[in-house]
Structure formats: structure tokens, C-alpha cells
Design a protein around this motif. Structure first.
Motif, PDB file in Angstrom:
ATOM      1  N   THR A  29      80.932 -70.074 -65.786  1.00 35.12           N
ATOM      2  CA  THR A  29      80.128 -70.781 -64.656  1.00 35.12           C
ATOM      3  C   THR A  29      78.692 -70.848 -65.052  1.00 35.12           C
ATOM      4  OG1 THR A  29      81.521 -69.631 -63.085  1.00 35.12           O
ATOM      5  CG2 THR A  29      79.607 -70.487 -62.111  1.00 35.12           C
ATOM      6  N   LEU A  30      78.235 -69.886 -65.651  1.00 35.74           N
ATOM      7  CA  LEU A  30      76.602 -69.905 -66.149  1.00 35.74           C
ATOM      8  C   LEU A  30      76.513 -71.089 -67.169  1.00 35.74           C
ATOM      9  CD1 LEU A  30      75.425 -66.200 -65.927  1.00 35.74           C
ATOM     10  CD2 LEU A  30      75.769 -67.935 -64.101  1.00 35.74           C
ATOM     11  N   HIS A  31      77.575 -71.168 -68.151  1.00 33.90           N
ATOM     12  CA  HIS A  31      77.506 -72.109 -69.131  1.00 33.90           C
ATOM     13  C   HIS A  31      77.395 -73.483 -68.491  1.00 33.90           C
ATOM     14  CE1 HIS A  31      79.217 -73.754 -72.950  1.00 33.90           C
ATOM     15  NE2 HIS A  31      77.903 -73.529 -73.048  1.00 33.90           N
ATOM     16  N   ALA A  32      78.261 -73.871 -67.394  1.00 32.51           N
ATOM     17  CA  ALA A  32      78.562 -74.901 -66.923  1.00 32.51           C
ATOM     18  C   ALA A  32      77.160 -75.248 -66.238  1.00 32.51           C
ATOM     19  CB  ALA A  32      79.462 -75.213 -66.047  1.00 32.51           C
ATOM     20  N   TRP A  33      76.617 -74.433 -65.527  1.00 32.73           N
ATOM     21  CA  TRP A  33      75.438 -74.658 -64.441  1.00 32.73           C
ATOM     22  C   TRP A  33      74.124 -74.904 -65.727  1.00 32.73           C
ATOM     23  CZ3 TRP A  33      75.529 -69.826 -60.763  1.00 32.73           C
ATOM     24  CH2 TRP A  33      76.507 -70.172 -59.672  1.00 32.73           C
ATOM     25  N   LEU A  34      74.142 -74.280 -67.003  1.00 36.95           N
ATOM     26  CA  LEU A  34      73.096 -74.349 -67.779  1.00 36.95           C
ATOM     27  C   LEU A  34      73.095 -75.674 -68.401  1.00 36.95           C
ATOM     28  CD1 LEU A  34      73.452 -70.983 -69.791  1.00 36.95           C
ATOM     29  CD2 LEU A  34      71.326 -71.875 -68.660  1.00 36.95           C
ATOM     30  N   LYS A  35      74.179 -76.377 -68.708  1.00 39.06           N
ATOM     31  CA  LYS A  35      74.434 -77.909 -69.092  1.00 39.06           C
ATOM     32  C   LYS A  35      74.165 -78.851 -68.149  1.00 39.06           C
ATOM     33  CE  LYS A  35      78.371 -77.124 -70.980  1.00 39.06           C
ATOM     34  NZ  LYS A  35      79.597 -77.305 -71.844  1.00 39.06           N
ATOM     35  N   ASP A  36      74.204 -78.383 -66.982  1.00 38.56           N
ATOM     36  CA  ASP A  36      74.168 -79.587 -65.516  1.00 38.56           C
ATOM     37  C   ASP A  36      72.844 -79.871 -65.549  1.00 38.56           C
ATOM     38  OD1 ASP A  36      75.030 -81.341 -63.708  1.00 38.56           O
ATOM     39  OD2 ASP A  36      75.952 -79.307 -62.423  1.00 38.56           O
ATOM     40  N   THR A  37      72.556 -81.180 -65.046  1.00 36.81           N
ATOM     41  CA  THR A  37      71.116 -81.743 -64.801  1.00 36.81           C
ATOM     42  C   THR A  37      70.477 -80.932 -63.634  1.00 36.81           C
ATOM     43  OG1 THR A  37      71.905 -83.532 -63.642  1.00 36.81           O
ATOM     44  CG2 THR A  37      71.773 -83.687 -66.266  1.00 36.81           C
ATOM     45  N   ALA A  38      71.177 -80.782 -62.754  1.00 36.74           N
ATOM     46  CA  ALA A  38      70.621 -80.189 -61.405  1.00 36.74           C
ATOM     47  C   ALA A  38      71.663 -79.194 -60.766  1.00 36.74           C
ATOM     48  CB  ALA A  38      70.418 -81.485 -60.562  1.00 36.74           C
ATOM     49  N   THR A  39      70.936 -78.363 -60.098  1.00 37.99           N
ATOM     50  CA  THR A  39      71.664 -77.215 -59.339  1.00 37.99           C
ATOM     51  C   THR A  39      72.296 -77.878 -58.046  1.00 37.99           C
ATOM     52  OG1 THR A  39      69.831 -76.535 -57.983  1.00 37.99           O
ATOM     53  CG2 THR A  39      70.071 -75.639 -60.201  1.00 37.99           C
ATOM     54  N   LEU A  40      73.491 -77.159 -57.634  1.00 35.11           N
ATOM     55  CA  LEU A  40      73.727 -77.643 -56.443  1.00 35.11           C
ATOM     56  C   LEU A  40      73.059 -77.632 -55.201  1.00 35.11           C
ATOM     57  CD1 LEU A  40      76.466 -78.404 -54.525  1.00 35.11           C
ATOM     58  CD2 LEU A  40      76.603 -75.684 -54.156  1.00 35.11           C
ATOM     59  N   ARG A  41      71.947 -76.525 -55.096  1.00 33.35           N
ATOM     60  CA  ARG A  41      70.958 -76.585 -53.855  1.00 33.35           C
ATOM     61  C   ARG A  41      69.816 -77.676 -54.261  1.00 33.35           C
ATOM     62  NH1 ARG A  41      73.692 -72.509 -54.492  1.00 33.35           N
ATOM     63  NH2 ARG A  41      74.120 -71.038 -52.696  1.00 33.35           N
ATOM     64  N   ALA A  42      69.797 -78.135 -55.331  1.00 32.70           N
ATOM     65  CA  ALA A  42      68.859 -79.345 -55.649  1.00 32.70           C
ATOM     66  C   ALA A  42      69.520 -80.829 -55.003  1.00 32.70           C
ATOM     67  CB  ALA A  42      68.415 -79.158 -57.123  1.00 32.70           C
ATOM     68  N   ARG A  43      70.791 -80.767 -55.436  1.00 29.40           N
ATOM     69  CA  ARG A  43      71.246 -81.945 -55.187  1.00 29.40           C
ATOM     70  C   ARG A  43      71.582 -81.801 -53.584  1.00 29.40           C
ATOM     71  NH1 ARG A  43      74.518 -80.296 -59.754  1.00 29.40           N
ATOM     72  NH2 ARG A  43      76.226 -79.457 -58.420  1.00 29.40           N
ATOM     73  N   LEU A  44      71.565 -80.797 -52.868  1.00 26.16           N
ATOM     74  CA  LEU A  44      71.764 -80.779 -51.437  1.00 26.16           C
ATOM     75  C   LEU A  44      70.550 -81.377 -50.699  1.00 26.16           C
ATOM     76  CD1 LEU A  44      73.773 -77.570 -50.594  1.00 26.16           C
ATOM     77  CD2 LEU A  44      74.821 -79.888 -50.615  1.00 26.16           C
ATOM     78  N   GLN A  45      69.398 -81.367 -51.712  1.00 25.54           N
ATOM     79  CA  GLN A  45      68.286 -81.802 -50.798  1.00 25.54           C
ATOM     80  C   GLN A  45      67.911 -83.389 -51.343  1.00 25.54           C
ATOM     81  OE1 GLN A  45      64.945 -79.613 -52.321  1.00 25.54           O
ATOM     82  NE2 GLN A  45      65.223 -77.737 -51.080  1.00 25.54           N
ATOM     83  N   ALA A  46      69.000 -83.794 -51.903  1.00 25.63           N
ATOM     84  CA  ALA A  46      68.654 -85.235 -52.281  1.00 25.63           C
ATOM     85  C   ALA A  46      69.977 -86.181 -52.046  1.00 25.63           C
ATOM     86  CB  ALA A  46      68.521 -85.344 -53.769  1.00 25.63           C
ATOM     87  N   LEU A  47      70.674 -85.568 -50.777  1.00 27.58           N
ATOM     88  CA  LEU A  47      71.704 -86.426 -50.530  1.00 27.58           C
ATOM     89  C   LEU A  47      71.406 -87.986 -49.824  1.00 27.58           C
ATOM     90  CD1 LEU A  47      73.872 -83.925 -48.749  1.00 27.58           C
ATOM     91  CD2 LEU A  47      74.425 -84.714 -50.624  1.00 27.58           C
ATOM     92  N   PRO A  48      72.203 -88.984 -50.095  1.00 28.90           N
ATOM     93  CA  PRO A  48      71.768 -90.182 -49.615  1.00 28.90           C
ATOM     94  C   PRO A  48      71.852 -90.036 -47.981  1.00 28.90           C
ATOM     95  CG  PRO A  48      74.021 -90.195 -50.444  1.00 28.90           C
ATOM     96  CD  PRO A  48      73.454 -88.994 -50.877  1.00 28.90           C
ATOM     97  N   PRO A  49      71.244 -91.064 -47.351  1.00 27.76           N
ATOM     98  CA  PRO A  49      71.323 -91.520 -45.738  1.00 27.76           C
ATOM     99  C   PRO A  49      72.796 -91.559 -45.431  1.00 27.76           C
ATOM    100  CG  PRO A  49      69.555 -92.687 -46.915  1.00 27.76           C
ATOM    101  CD  PRO A  49      70.257 -92.430 -48.011  1.00 27.76           C
ATOM    102  N   LEU A  50      73.019 -90.715 -44.403  1.00 24.89           N
ATOM    103  CA  LEU A  50      74.249 -90.904 -43.849  1.00 24.89           C
ATOM    104  C   LEU A  50      74.693 -92.389 -43.131  1.00 24.89           C
ATOM    105  CD1 LEU A  50      77.155 -89.592 -42.746  1.00 24.89           C
ATOM    106  CD2 LEU A  50      75.872 -88.935 -40.659  1.00 24.89           C
ATOM    107  N   ASP A  51      75.968 -93.127 -43.607  1.00 26.77           N
ATOM    108  CA  ASP A  51      75.963 -94.290 -42.955  1.00 26.77           C
ATOM    109  C   ASP A  51      76.973 -93.985 -41.513  1.00 26.77           C
ATOM    110  OD1 ASP A  51      77.132 -96.638 -41.921  1.00 26.77           O
ATOM    111  OD2 ASP A  51      77.846 -97.356 -44.098  1.00 26.77           O
ATOM    112  N   THR A  52      76.412 -94.208 -40.533  1.00 26.52           N
ATOM    113  CA  THR A  52      77.081 -93.737 -39.105  1.00 26.52           C
ATOM    114  C   THR A  52      78.191 -94.826 -38.721  1.00 26.52           C
ATOM    115  OG1 THR A  52      75.137 -94.848 -38.028  1.00 26.52           O
ATOM    116  CG2 THR A  52      74.683 -92.784 -38.730  1.00 26.52           C
ATOM    117  N   LYS A  53      78.374 -95.749 -39.428  1.00 24.29           N
ATOM    118  CA  LYS A  53      79.400 -96.550 -38.730  1.00 24.29           C
ATOM    119  C   LYS A  53      80.647 -95.670 -38.699  1.00 24.29           C
ATOM    120  CE  LYS A  53      77.688-100.661 -40.572  1.00 24.29           C
ATOM    121  NZ  LYS A  53      77.669-101.777 -41.800  1.00 24.29           N
ATOM    122  N   GLY A  54      81.518 -96.129 -37.483  1.00 25.99           N
ATOM    123  CA  GLY A  54      82.768 -95.101 -37.255  1.00 25.99           C
ATOM    124  C   GLY A  54      82.468 -93.743 -36.830  1.00 25.99           C
TER     125      GLY A  54
END
Length: 920
Positions: free
Chosen positions: A131-156
Motif C-alpha cells: 500500500t505504501l509503495h503504491a502511494w509513493l508512486k502516485d502523483t497525489a494522495t486521496l485526500r488531495a484529490r478530494l479537495q480537487a473534485l470537479p463541480p457537481l453536474d446537478t441534472k437529474g
């Protein structure tokens, strides 16, 4: 004798080893020995660190060890000294170490320095090196990605669903580990979960999401929701893109993105134990209601590491999931998302008061997502007081049914048989009482409850029974009272031995028959049956959450065509009726039943908890006491039956084994015998755990549990065919209607100066009140958006209950102008409450009469046009020339051109005059 620090190191070594780390002393250092190597006492510029972690041959993190009892919040600063200064020659992933653990062996904290605002979080154990190996090779952490989610499309998406998803994602962006979403039943909780799960996987890079449900059949329902979910803008359905697994075994598909299971199965998987399918079928609302016992025992399972899931979703889970079950939830290094329609204070506490969206039932009714309800109370003498069968000298015998075999025999009573209301339908069945309740329902259903129906189709009715035996009696009584065949009423419980319960639920949902379903708890929570219009409670419920869940089976709206497909004489589902035959709506509800060492606690619940893993002394002592008492009451035949399923043990043997397991002297003797006079705390705990597990093992067998429960609950049910029952009262709950009307009066009074429509209705003379559609729409919208979340139909129905003589007709569904009649009636401006269209029609006829007296006669074509205009005004309160081109009822007649041709060039003045006459 090991000191506290050595004991902590021993525990940490075991946790690291279990997670796949190879442990080395400094003098045996080989960073390439495995993917993950943990080196003890590794010297760094800031001093020797307790453990230096190497991943794929390069330094990646540290573990700072402390003795048990040390608080770890300040230890991270000590770790930072090691992490920041590294020897120049040391192979590393980056200039400073990234991963930071602090642990006592009993408590572990972790921090990833690549996170935005790195924050320590509690872990159940250590992460695997992979797990740590995969995180070390990843470009961003999960918590960093959660701060950059695209705007929600509210249709439907409904507004409440948008609020839930955006609130949840904002909570994640702030790195809050737990979030609770309250969405009323029918508001689309699972659809909302599918929506945010898709975004977390696609945009957040979540590896896997766990979806916990209350019962197995709700897992089937959740799987179907994911299979049907088509993300907005996507070409494929969710399950065409991602694997969704509903667990029926102990193997998690490594490629699954969503895993659906019950918490019972998950617990058994973590413990490495078998699970019987029936253990996933009972609702958690019925068991595990207490929270005074110890949390369920749990140890690290290398086959299911803590990083298996990034998010855990708990759907409509009962309070106990946040109490006795909480170790199962907290096992994973995952954010926890709660979905509920009825949050309790205990649920809010578990989620750190982080309620990210709130959409209560009252608001859902105002929005038309759900329908309101009325309570109809049925009281009978036996239900309230119980009954009595007297002995006599004639040798009269009463029927007695064996609970297990249901075989009936006849016995002569040796003493009067008196029973209380609580014993009714448990140890005594009174068929007359059941028939009295059902006969009352039959007599009133088309005269009081649904007077607008033809009487040919009983509204779809769901009856809640006390247990399977009670449900059986009710089913036969329904068929008899309504003079119908077997297909009219069905029992849908887990103990159905004939038809498949899932097929029966589907038939009840989509087919005309059965008309009546009788259940204990299989359809009590979560199961979606929209056509249900009547709920009959023939059992009491103490849990507030469970009661709200049961009520929720009737709240769902349904398209008119779908309702008419199963109930042909129905028009629109605007409400449901809750028939209370036991006082369930009047009794005080508790959040839980506490677990105490006293006789009042249920034997059934206690034995189930032992089977699920409860091992605290109070529970074992209580069960031992009950078994000893049971043994004294048994005959040889019952003892033999019990011994047959418990490996030769009688209840007394089982009780003694439990008492031995918690006897301190016997615990110490067993420990010394195995490990000598100076055992370690770990050895002592291991022996005690083995003693208690051995004593409790007979209860793992469901056959043994069920037999003990059946025998404990009185083997026989007496059938009272003698005591007649009589109706003592039946009627709607007037208190609820009074509260609704009071709330409405307070609302219009509080808003009289703010809302335009109320300003006009309060302040203008009755004959000069000129309302606009915009003003009326504003009033209706605010009524639904502000407490107490009212709608026109609910208030109208309340007035009808309290003052039926002055209420005529019913409001036209979704016609906003009906609120005008309601406000005028509430203010005393009219003597009668009737639909706005009726008032407009009366005024139109008066207007036509005045026109005739004034010498203005109209042709049939002109009158048809005028009536079409009046109908439009009835629905909209006003009319303008543009409406003739936009509204089908007017445009299809030729629009403004044809209207002017037929009615003349003075049309605009005529519209003004007509509008004033009809609406003012």
C-alpha cells in the motif's frame, strides 16, 4: 519479566509482521530482504528511531514506539525530528520521510506528509508495504484529490440530493473522517450513494467502497440500484464500468470497486468464522439494541488489511452498529459515511455531529417526495386489558398449540387462565381479538378511511405481527374476515417454508394480489413497496428508530398509473393510513434497551449476542443464570433434545461452563497450568479468551440457539376461544389534526407581513382581494420550505377530521390556488372550506346571471370560451393575453386571435372584469 516498553515493542512487532513487514535488528540490516522492511533502532542524525521503514529498498517512514497508556498526540513532533534529518548516503524516496506512525501496540496513529495539512489519524493496525509503495508512486494522495473534485453536474438530481453530495464532498475536502447524511425515506438515499460513489471512484481515485446494509435482502435492493444507475453524461451504467460485488461468501473480489454486505458477514470474515445465511436475515433493529456491553472482539486479519476500503457507507444501520459493532467500522483506514432517515443522538455522536445534509420527512411531504399519514386508532377490550378463561366442573378442555410443531392438543385447565395484554399473542392467542380488529378495519375501510373508492379493491395493506406464530394466526383471520382465498393474504417472513419471500415481496409490490401482507420484520425496514396505503400495527415497538423505519413503508409516492395497475379503483396516493391496534403511536419510545445483569433483559437477545461474539462478564453471568433456571423447569425429553444439539450438554452443563470461564480462580489455575506461575499478560488474556470461547461455542450452532429459545419462551401457546372481544373505540387521531391546524394558523400569522398573498388576504376586504399566481406560488413554496413543512392537502385533511360538516370536497392535487380557500377559511372569511375551482364556478354562474340582467346574452361558442377562461383562472388566479398563446387549453381553441374574434375587441376589459369577479 518484560517492562512496559518491551511489551509495547512486542505488540508492535506482531502488528508489523502481520501486515507483511519483515522485521530486522540494525546489525542484521538488509533493506532488500522484502518489499517492506522495518529496522529496529536505526541510527539517524536526530538519534536512533524505534523503527525505520524501508519500501522497495528505500527509506519511507518511521514508527515511534511508546508504552501503553502514553498519549500520542504530542509524539508526532518527536517523529518529525527523525523524518527531517536523514544521512546523505541513505537510500530514500525523497529528502524527508513521508510516513509517520506512533504506536503503543494498543493504539496507533498515522500521518502522510503528502496530504494537504497533514493530520494524524487513528488506525486499527499498520498498512501493508504494498500500500505504501503504491502511494509513493502516485502523483497525489486521496485526500488531495478530494479537495480537487470537479463541480457537481446537478441534472437529474433533486435539491436534497445535491445538498447531500456537495455537503459530503465539502466535508471530505476539510478532511473530516465521518459524515452523516439524513434523507427521508423515499428521497433517494441509495441513488445519492450511487452518485457520490461514482464521483469518489472516477474523480477521487477511490480504490474500493464498502456498502453496509441492515439485512441481506436490502443488499439485493442496493445491488439493483447500482445496476440501474446511469451517471449523468456517461455512456454506460455503473456496473458496465465498475464491478459491484454483493458478498455471499468470504472472498472479496480484488477488482470490485463497490462491495455490498451485512455487518454480520463482515464481522465473521474478519474473525475467520463461518456465517449461516439466517444470521444475515434478521433486522439489526430487533437485536443488539443495547450498548452497555463490551465492543465485539476483533483482531487484525492479514487477509483483509485495514486499507481494503477507502470509504465505508452505512445505510440505515441501527444504533448498535455505532456501539457494539463499532470496532468493525473502525477496523478500516477509511472515511465513514452514514445514510439515515431517522438519526438518533447516538448516531449523531458517532459521526461527531457532522450532519452534512438534513432532509426530514416533513420536508419530503411538503416537496411531494413522500405522502403524509393519518393515525386511525382501534381499541378493543382484550387488547387493552387481557382476558381470562375460567375452569368449571364440566371437564371443558382448551386447545393448546405446541410452538415448535404447531400441533394442537386439548387440555383441561387446573386453574383459571388469566393473561395480560402483554402476554396476548405470545403465550396466549385470542382469535376473537384478532378478528375484532380486522372486522373493524373491514367495516370502516370504505366508509371512513377511503370513502371515495368503489369497495372492490382493498387498499394494499401491510400488517406488522409480533412473531411468526402471531403472523400465522393473522393471515388465516384475514382470509376468513374478508371471505377471500389464500392469494388475498400472505405471510411474508423468514420462516416461510413454501414460497420464496423475495418473490412474494415482488408480487405484493407489482401485482394485484396479494392485497394483504403480514410480516414480523422482513418488510419493516428499507424494503420499497410504493403501493402500500395502509399499515396496521398489531405489535408495539419500543425503538424510536425502528418505529420510524416501519412507518416509512407507507410514505412512498407512486405514479398514478402504477398505483392503478395494482389497485384499479385508486386515483392518486396522497396519504397513507396508520392503523394503530396496540397503542404503538402512544407509547414512549426508547433509543435502545440497556444491557444489564438483570432478569428483564431478553433471553433471545442475550443468546444471540453471545453467538455473535459478546464476551463481557455481565453477559456470560446473565446467560448462565437463565440456563440454570431453565434446567430446573425442564422434563427429561426437553433435556435430551437440548443435549442432542449441544454435544451432550444440558442447560446446567452450559451454565457451569460459562460460570467457570468468568471465575477468577479457575482462570488463574488454567493459566498457571499452561504457562507456569509467572505468565505474561498476553498469555493470561489468551487463556481467558480460550476459556470463554470454549464455553460459548455451543451457542454458535443456530439449531441449539433456536431450540433453547423455543423452549425458554414457553413451549405451549394457549388458545382462548372463549373470551369474546368487543370494540371499545375506533377513530382518527384528532390530536395530530389539531397540531397541524395550530401550526398552520401560527405560520400564516407569523408570515402575514412578509408574504404578498398573506398581506392581501389579511388586509384587503374580501371582495377586493386581487391575487397573482406569483404571490400564491410564493406562499405555497414557503409553506413547504419552512418548519413545520406544511402542504395544502395535509392541512385540508386536518380540517376535515375536526370539522367535517364545514369541509366539502378535496383539493385538486398540485393546483396551487387551493391554498387561497384554505387561508380564507382559516381566517374566518368563508364559512365553508371547498375547492377553489368550486368557488370559481359558483361565481362564474353569478357573473353570467348579472350579464344576462344587463342585457348581454352570449352564444354557446362564446360561453364555451368564457368557461375555458374561468377554468384557467381557477387554476392560476389570473389571466393575461399571452396565456392564450402558451396554454394548450386556450391555444388549441385558436388562441388570442380566435378569442378576440368570438368575444370581441373588448376582450382585455372583459378579462379584467371576469378575473375580479372570480378571484376577489
Amino acid at each position: 519479566m518484560l517492562g512496559p516498553e518491551q511489551i509495547a515493542r512486542t505488540k508492535i512487532d506482531a502488528l508489523l509482521s502481520a501486515a507483511g513487514w519483515v522485521l530486522q535488528d540494525r546489525d542484521q540490516f538488509n533493506k532488500s530482504a522484502a518489499l517492506g522492511v522495518a529496522v529496529r533502532e536505526f541510527s539517524l542524525p536526530a538519534g536512533p528511531c524505534d523503527y525505520l521503514l524501508f519500501v522497495d529498498g528505500k527509506a519511507a517512514g518511521v514508527v515511534e514506539a511508546k508504552k501503553t497508556g502514553v498519549t500520542l498526540s504530542g509524539v508526532a513532533e518527536q517523529s518529525e525530528k527523525y523524518m527531517a534529518k536523514l544521512p546523505d548516503h541513505l537510500a530514500r524516496w525523497q529528502d524527508t520521510l513521508r510516513f509517520d506512525y506512533e504506536s503503543t501496540g494498543d493504539e496507533t496513529f498515522f500521518r502522510d506528509m503528502a496530504d494537504p495539512k497533514p493530520r494524524s489519524r487513528r488506525l486499527f493496525a499498520f498498512h501493508r508495504p504494498e500500500t505504501l509503495h503504491a502511494w509513493l508512486k502516485d502523483t497525489a494522495t486521496l485526500r488531495a484529490r478530494l479537495q480537487a473534485l470537479p463541480p457537481l453536474d446537478t441534472k437529474g438530481l433533486r435539491d436534497c440530493q445535491v445538498e447531500a453530495i456537495t455537503g459530503l464532498e465539502e466535508s471530505f475536502a476539510n478532511d473530516r473522517p465521518r459524515a452523516l447524511i439524513q434523507l427521508a425515506t423515499g428521497a433517494g438515499k441509495t441513488f445519492t450513494a450511487c452518485s457520490f460513489a461514482y464521483r469518489l471512484i472516477k474523480h477521487g481515485g477511490a480504490k474500493r467502497i464498502l456498502f453496509l446494509v441492515d439485512r441481506n435482502n436490502l443488499g439485493d435492493q442496493t445491488l439493483k440500484e447500482f445496476q440501474n444507475f446511469l451517471p449523468h453524461g456517461a455512456a454506460n451504467r455503473f456496473t458496465d464500468t465498475y464491478i459491484v460485488q454483493h458478498l455471499h461468501s468470504h472472498r472479496i473480489d480484488p477488482d470490485a470497486k463497490v462491495v455490498i454486505t451485512t455487518i454480520q458477514r463482515l464481522y465473521s470474515m474478519l474473525r475467520g468464522q463461518e456465517l449461516f445465511e439466517e444470521d444475515e436475515e434478521a433486522s439489526g433493529f430487533e437485536t443488539w439494541q443495547g450498548e452497555d456491553g463490551e465492543p465485539l472482539p476483533l483482531a487484525y486479519n492479514p487477509d483483509i488489511p485495514i486499507e481494503t476500503f477507502d470509504f465505508v457507507v452505512t445505510d440505515e444501520c441501527h444504533r448498535s452498529i455505532y456501539g457494539l459493532w463499532r470496532q468493525v467500522l473502525e477496523y478500516f483506514d477509511a472515511s465513514i459515511i452514514g445514510l439515515t432517515a431517522t438519526p438518533s443522538k447516538h448516531t449523531l455522536g458517532f459521526f461527531n455531529q457532522n450532519l452534512v445534509a438534513e432532509y426530514p420527512y416533513e420536508r419530503s411531504v411538503a416537496d411531494g417526495v413522500n405522502v403524509g399519514y393519518e393515525i386511525y386508532r382501534i381499541r378493543t377490550r382484550v387488547t387493552e386489558e387481557g382476558g381470562k378463561v375460567e375452569t368449571d366442573d364440566t371437564g371443558f378442555q382448551v386447545p393448546v398449540r405446541d410452538k415448535r410443531t404447531r400441533k394442537v392438543r386439548y387440555e383441561q385447565l387446573d386453574a383459571d387462565l388469566e393473561y395480560t395484554a402483554k402476554e396476548l399473542d405470545r403465550s396466549v392467542v385470542n382469535p376473537n381479538q384478532i378478528r375484532t380488529v380486522l372486522q373493524t378495519y373491514k367495516d370502516r375501510v370504505f366508509t371512513e378511511l377511503f370513502p371515495d373508492r368503489t369497495g372492490d379493491w382493498l387498499p394494499k395493506t401491510l400488517i406488522f405481527a409480533k412473531d411468526d406464530n402471531h403472523a400465522e394466526e393473522i393471515v388465516h383471520a384475514v382470509r376468513e374476515v374478508f371471505n377471500e382465498g389464500n392469494d388475498f393474504a400472505k405471510k411474508i417472513t423468514y420462516r416461510n417454508t413454501g414460497e420464496d419471500p423475495k418473490s412474494m415481496i415482488k408480487a405484493f409490490r407489482v401485482d394485484p394480489f396479494p392485497r394483504v401482507a403480514v410480516t414480523v420484520d422482513m418488510i419493516a425496514t428499507g424494503t420499497d413497496i410504493k403501493p402500500v396505503e395502509v399499515l396496521i400495527f398489531m405489535r408495539d415497538v419500543k425503538s424510536e428508530g425502528y418505529y420510524e423505519q416501519m412507518k416509512g413503508r407507507g410514505v412512498r409516492t407512486i405514479p398514478d398509473a402504477d398505483l392503478q395497475a395494482v389497485t384499479p379503483d385508486a386515483k392518486t396516493k396522497t396519504r397513507f393510513i396508520l392503523i394503530d391496534a396496540v397503542g404503538v403511536s402512544e407509547t414512549k419510545k426508547n433509543a435502545s434497551q440497556p444491557l444489564e445483569r438483570k432478569k428483564s433483559f431478553s433471553f433471545d437477545a442475550l443468546i444471540e449476542q453471545i453467538a455473535m461474539g459478546r464476551r463481557d462478564e455481565d453477559a456470560l453471568s446473565s446467560l448462565a443464570a437463565r440456563l440454570a433456571i431453565l434446567d430446573r423447569k425442564l422434563g427429561d425429553e426437553d433435556r435430551a433434545r437440548i443435549a442432542e444439539v449441544t454435544g451432550g450438554k444440558t442447560p446446567r452443563d452450559l451454565a457451569n461452563a460459562l460460570l467457570d470461564a468468568i471465575d477468577i480462580d479457575k482462570q488463574q489455575a488454567a493459566t498457571c497450568e499452561r504457562h507456569g506461575p509467572a505468565p505474561t499478560p498476553e498469555q493470561e488474556r489468551a487463556v481467558i479468551e480460550e476459556l470463554t470461547d470454549t464455553a460459548c461455542r455451543p451457542f454458535d450452532n443456530p439449531a441449539a440457539r433456536n431450540l433453547l429459545k423455543d423452549i425458554k419462551q414457553k413451549t405451549d401457546i394457549f388458545i382462548d376461544e372463549i373470551t369474546t372481544d368487543e370494540l371499545t373505540g375506533a377513530g382518527f387521531d384528532m390530536k395530530r389534526a389539531e397540531e397541524t391546524i395550530t401550526s398552520f394558523r401560527v405560520f400564516i400569522d407569523d408570515n402575514r407581513d412578509e408574504l404578498t398573498a398573506l398581506q392581501i388576504l389579511y388586509n384587503q376586504p374580501y371582495g377586493a382581494q386581487r391575487l397573482t399566481y406569483a404571490a400564491i406560488r410564493e406562499l405555497v413554496t414557503v409553506m413547504g420550505e419552512r418548519p413545520p413543512y406544511l402542504n395544502t392537502a395535509t392541512v385540508w385533511q386536518a380540517y376535515k377530521r375536526l370539522d367535517a360538516a364545514r369541509v366539502r370536497g378535496a383539493p385538486v392535487d398540485e393546483q396551487l390556488t387551493e391554498v387561497v380557500s384554505l387561508v380564507r377559511f382559516a381566517l374566518g372569511q368563508t364559512e365553508v372550506l371547498e375547492p377553489f375551482a368550486t368557488i370559481v364556478e359558483q361565481r362564474f354562474n353569478l357573473w353570467m346571471g348579472r350579464e344576462k340582467k344587463a342585457g348581454r346574452d352570449y352564444t354557446q361558442e362564446q360561453e364555451d370560451w368564457l368557461r375555458a377562461i374561468a377554468s384557467f383562472i381557477a387554476a392560476n388566479a389570473e389571466i393575461a393575453p399571452r396565456d392564450f398563446m402558451e396554454v394548450p387549453s386556450l391555444a388549441d381553441r385558436g388562441g388570442i386571435v380566435q378569442a378576440r374574434k368570438v368575444l370581441g375587441t373588448g376582450l382585455n376589459d372583459m378579462l379584467e372584469d371576469l378575473q375580479g369577479a372570480l378571484v376577489a
